[in-house]
Design an enzyme around this catalytic site. Structure first.
Site, PDB file in Angstrom:
ATOM      1  N   ASP A   1      55.949 -11.048  16.236  1.00 44.00           N
ATOM      2  CA  ASP A   1      57.019 -10.354  16.968  1.00 44.00           C
ATOM      3  C   ASP A   1      58.136  -9.901  16.027  1.00 44.00           C
ATOM      4  OD1 ASP A   1      58.138  -9.368  19.316  1.00 44.00           O
ATOM      5  OD2 ASP A   1      59.338 -11.184  19.627  1.00 44.00           O
TER       6      ASP A   1
ATOM      7  N   HIS B   1      55.717  -1.164  13.560  1.00 41.99           N
ATOM      8  CA  HIS B   1      54.336  -1.607  13.794  1.00 41.99           C
ATOM      9  C   HIS B   1      53.487  -1.325  12.559  1.00 41.99           C
ATOM     10  CE1 HIS B   1      55.424  -2.522  17.818  1.00 41.99           C
ATOM     11  NE2 HIS B   1      55.476  -1.279  18.255  1.00 41.99           N
TER      12      HIS B   1
ATOM     13  N   LEU C   1      36.587 -17.280   7.230  1.00 45.70           N
ATOM     14  CA  LEU C   1      37.737 -17.376   8.130  1.00 45.70           C
ATOM     15  C   LEU C   1      37.405 -16.670   9.441  1.00 45.70           C
ATOM     16  CD1 LEU C   1      40.861 -17.810   8.709  1.00 45.70           C
ATOM     17  CD2 LEU C   1      41.211 -15.539   7.720  1.00 45.70           C
TER      18      LEU C   1
HETATM   19  C1  IPE Z   1      54.479 -10.711  22.529  1.00 46.94           C
HETATM   20  O1  IPE Z   1      55.613 -10.038  22.104  1.00 46.94           O
HETATM   21  C2  IPE Z   1      53.266  -9.873  22.316  1.00 46.94           C
HETATM   22  C3  IPE Z   1      52.909  -9.574  20.931  1.00 46.94           C
HETATM   23  C4  IPE Z   1      53.525  -9.973  19.857  1.00 46.94           C
HETATM   24  C5  IPE Z   1      51.749  -8.763  20.771  1.00 46.94           C
HETATM   25  P1  IPE Z   1      56.545  -9.224  23.104  1.00 46.94           P
HETATM   26  O2  IPE Z   1      57.634  -8.642  22.298  1.00 46.94           O
HETATM   27  O3  IPE Z   1      55.735  -8.287  23.921  1.00 46.94           O
HETATM   28  O4  IPE Z   1      57.082 -10.370  24.067  1.00 46.94           O
HETATM   29  P2  IPE Z   1      58.408 -10.414  24.960  1.00 46.94           P
HETATM   30  O5  IPE Z   1      58.426  -9.155  25.769  1.00 46.94           O
HETATM   31  O6  IPE Z   1      59.566 -10.496  24.036  1.00 46.94           O
HETATM   32  O7  IPE Z   1      58.265 -11.648  25.790  1.00 46.94           O
HETATM   33  C1  IPE Z   2      55.615  -7.124  18.276  1.00 51.54           C
HETATM   34  O1  IPE Z   2      56.812  -6.527  17.914  1.00 51.54           O
HETATM   35  C2  IPE Z   2      54.462  -6.150  18.298  1.00 51.54           C
HETATM   36  C3  IPE Z   2      53.950  -5.846  19.638  1.00 51.54           C
HETATM   37  C4  IPE Z   2      54.369  -6.366  20.760  1.00 51.54           C
HETATM   38  C5  IPE Z   2      52.866  -4.894  19.710  1.00 51.54           C
HETATM   39  P1  IPE Z   2      57.758  -5.877  19.003  1.00 51.54           P
HETATM   40  O2  IPE Z   2      57.359  -4.461  19.182  1.00 51.54           O
HETATM   41  O3  IPE Z   2      57.781  -6.679  20.243  1.00 51.54           O
HETATM   42  O4  IPE Z   2      59.163  -5.942  18.265  1.00 51.54           O
HETATM   43  P2  IPE Z   2      60.547  -6.322  18.926  1.00 51.54           P
HETATM   44  O5  IPE Z   2      60.383  -7.661  19.571  1.00 51.54           O
HETATM   45  O6  IPE Z   2      60.896  -5.262  19.915  1.00 51.54           O
HETATM   46  O7  IPE Z   2      61.481  -6.353  17.763  1.00 51.54           O
HETATM   47 MG    MG Z   3      58.898  -8.217  20.863  1.00 47.66          MG
END
Ligand code: IPE
Ligand code: IPE
Ligand code: MG
Length: 246
Positions: A18, A35, A129
């Site tokens: 995240d 991303h 792995l």
């Molecule tokens: C969880 O992150 C999903 C992934 C990292 C793929 P999110 O950013 O979607 O989660 P929330 O919305 O903060 O709970």
């Molecule tokens: C996690 O990073 C990746 C996915 C959920 C695909 P985020 O896109 O949730 O990044 P933040 O949390 O908004 O910074």
């Molecule tokens: Mg996020």
């Protein structure tokens, strides 16, 4: 090893990757830039896992709730997955990595789904792995699909409904053929599970870091493993019991 004793190296690590969006925002760039930058951290995590002898690495790449993001972001992510599959699979295969996608793959475009199935097939014989990539995955979906499979098995007369217990249901959950989840890591500063491996998390150790996913490197992962190695896993027993068993 005695039950309850903490192995120095976790056999199975899961990561909620995240913070990509915030990483990009800090640089005044679109979220998709974050991303893309996150791919490097995925490579670091795989290399780290291979070096440390981790058996399974499970990465949360796209949750069942992430479809609710703006269409442009979802589209950019799908494109990135396609490109990453084309670019990375051969090298992962060369390094002995077995790739598996876990989640409801039916929701993806046929082109992407075929690539995912192809990568799984290509790497199925590898054993250095297990790299599990959770896509369109939700912990509640996982439990529901396990229950559905168990119900179908009961319907086929494989066992009786009153014989369905935790052990049996667990065999239908995703990743059942891999070591139990030892360590759950969430980057990006949020302290929540966000519908990741709900069933499998029952006795995992939880580790949270503020580091945003694109900034994660092997040193950051080493800190998580050091922290893990200091934990005492008691599984409901007392510290004295654990000490005496080891
Ligand atoms: C969880 O992150 C999903 C992934 C990292 C793929 P999110 O950013 O979607 O989660 P929330 O919305 O903060 O709970
Ligand atoms: C996690 O990073 C990746 C996915 C959920 C695909 P985020 O896109 O949730 O990044 P933040 O949390 O908004 O910074
Ligand atoms: Mg996020």
């Amino acid at each position: 090893m005695a039950a309850g004793q903490t192995a120095r190296v976790p056999r199975h690590v899961a990561i909620v990757m995240d913070g990509n969006g915030r990483w990009a925002k800090k640089r005044l760039r679109p979220r998709s830039f974050g991303h893309r930058a996150g791919q490097k951290a995925v490579r670091e995590a795989v290399e780290f896992s291979l070096r440390r002898g981790i058996e399974s690495l499970t990465l949360f790449a796209f949750s069942s709730e992430n479809w609710n993001r703006p269409a442009t972001e979802v589209g950019a992510l799908m494109e990135l997955f396609l490109k990453a599959l084309d670019k990375e699979v051969d090298e992962l295969h060369g390094n002995g990595v077995r790739i598996r996608f876990v989640g409801d793959l039916d929701a993806f475009a046929p082109e992407l789904r075929d690539r995912m199935l192809g990568a799984m097939e290509q790497t199925a014989g590898n054993s250095a792995l297990n790299m599990n990539v959770a896509v369109n995955y939700g912990g509640r979906w996982d439990i529901a699909q396990a229950a559905r499979q168990a119900a179908l098995a009961i319907g086929r007369g494989e066992f009786r409904a009153d014989e369905l217990d935790e052990t049996r249901l667990a065999t239908y959950a995703c990743l059942a053929d891999q070591p139990p989840l030892d360590l759950f890591i969430r980057t990006g500063g949020e302290h929540r599970v966000s519908n990741f491996l709900l069933w499998q998390l029952a006795y995992a150790e939880l580790y949270f870091t503020d580091t945003l996913w694109p900034d994660v490197d092997q040193a950051c992962l080493a800190e998580a493993l050091d922290d893990y190695a200091r934990r005492e896993r008691r599984y409901g027993r007392t510290g004295e019991q654990v000490a005496n068993a080891s």
